[in-house]
Design an enzyme around this catalytic site. Structure first.
Site: not given
Ligand code: IMP
Ligand code: MG
Length: 319
Positions: A15, A43
């Site tokens: 983010d 994005h």
């Molecule tokens: P997962 O990738 O869905 O398995 O999530 C694992 C961790 O990564 C969690 O804390 C999510 O909130 C974080 N996360 C995954 N993708 C993003 C992203 O694109 N932006 C921010 N946090 C992310």
């Molecule tokens: Mg993002």
């Protein structure tokens, strides 16, 4: 022949505004590629004042550039086609998007298990990402070449100037991040080589961060929740693009940012959202584990410039 590869990556917890930076420079490239993750990413960028939100498709499509979803990515077929038709409705050419035959497919079962169990355990996005990578590692996964129609499969060729768009970030990286509060893929610039080029081709490594830190999902490091952090969250509109969840805010950790820049090998750093601190009139950061306060944004910038010397910093404070 590949002339040069530039890589954008998040130096924080996701983010950071990677989409904005990549959409701004995409037009200079022959290919825009994703090298990790799936639709857990979100994005946001603008094209001719039109807001565009993507999750798995690289921003190149919005600039008429071939856009590749690489072998280290995971793809949910339904979400992919929904995103492709959304982009087609915005007037972009869906034929530009290709998926590596080696990318893995996220199944409804992956998503169900993620939503029911892992989202509660470590705050995943419920997109089935970790379960899909688990099947990949177990050699029980489904690859794109077995299920995707031929016209969507990438011929595994790249040429000219290539932009690689990272998803997630340094501290969410499965190897370097704050395990177990991480995602399931490699998010650092080195992982872009999974697309099938030599590390020697990499030219610029572009880190993106914000003037304050945020976190969507569970992470014990994000332990601040007071009027000041809530104000910044509100002014900065810190809600997840993918999940809609409110993001936790903490002051910029310069120790962690410097570490990420050094390990990732960045030579350029974009710093976003200083305008939010100006609006909030709060200028704080951690350095050598101490919380420091500044009287204005210029003083804070000067401090960062003095401490983070190995990169060229671009202050990118408009919305
Ligand atoms: P997962 O990738 O869905 O398995 O999530 C694992 C961790 O990564 C969690 O804390 C999510 O909130 C974080 N996360 C995954 N993708 C993003 C992203 O694109 N932006 C921010 N946090 C992310
Ligand atoms: Mg993002």
């Amino acid at each position: 022949m590949i002339e040069a590869v530039d890589v954008i990556f998040g130096a924080s917890w996701g983010d950071e505004g990677k989409g904005k930076i990549s959409s701004r420079i995409a037009k200079n490239y022959d290919y825009v590629c994703r090298f990790n993750g799936g639709s857990n990413a979100g994005h946001t960028f603008y094209v001719n004042d039109k807001k565009v939100i993507t999750h798995v498709i690289p921003s190149g499509i919005a600039f008429n550039i071939p856009s590749i979803i690489g072998p280290n990515c995971v793809v949910c077929i339904e979400e992919f086609f929904a995103e492709l038709s959304y982009l087609e409705h915005l007037g972009f050419n869906p034929k530009l998007v290709k998926i590596s035959p080696k990318a893995h497919i996220v199944t409804p079962h992956h998503k169900e298990q993620d939503a029911n169990y892992y989202s509660k355990l470590i705050g995943t996005t419920s997109k089935g990402i970790g379960l899909c990578y688990a099947d990949k590692a177990l050699r029980t996964g489904v690859r794109a070449d077995t299920v995707m129609p031929k016209e969507y499969l990438w011929d595994e060729k790249l040429d000219g100037h290539v932009l690689c768009e990272g998803a997630q970030s340094f501290w969410l990286d499965i190897n370097q991040g704050s395990y177990p509060y991480v995602t399931s893929s490699e998010c650092l610039p080195y992982a872009s080589c999974s697309l099938g080029f030599s590390p020697k081709k990499i030219r610029d490594i572009i880190a993106v961060a914000k003037m304050y830190d945020t976190r969507s999902g569970v992470d014990p490091y994000f332990d601040l929740d007071d009027e000041e952090t809530q104000l910044v969250a509100k002014l900065g509109n810190e809600y997840g693009t993918t999940t809609g969840r409110a993001r936790q805010v903490k002051w910029l950790n310069l120790d962690k940012l410097s570490y990420a820049i050094e390990k990732a090998g960045a030579n350029i750093l974009y710093m976003n959202k200083g305008d939010i601190l100006e609006e909030a009139k709060i200028f704080k950061l951690y350095h050598n584990s101490e919380l420091l306060s500044f009287s204005d944004i210029e003083e804070m910038k000067a401090f960062i410039l003095e401490k983070v010397k190995e990169v060229q910093i671009v202050w990118d404070f408009q919305a």
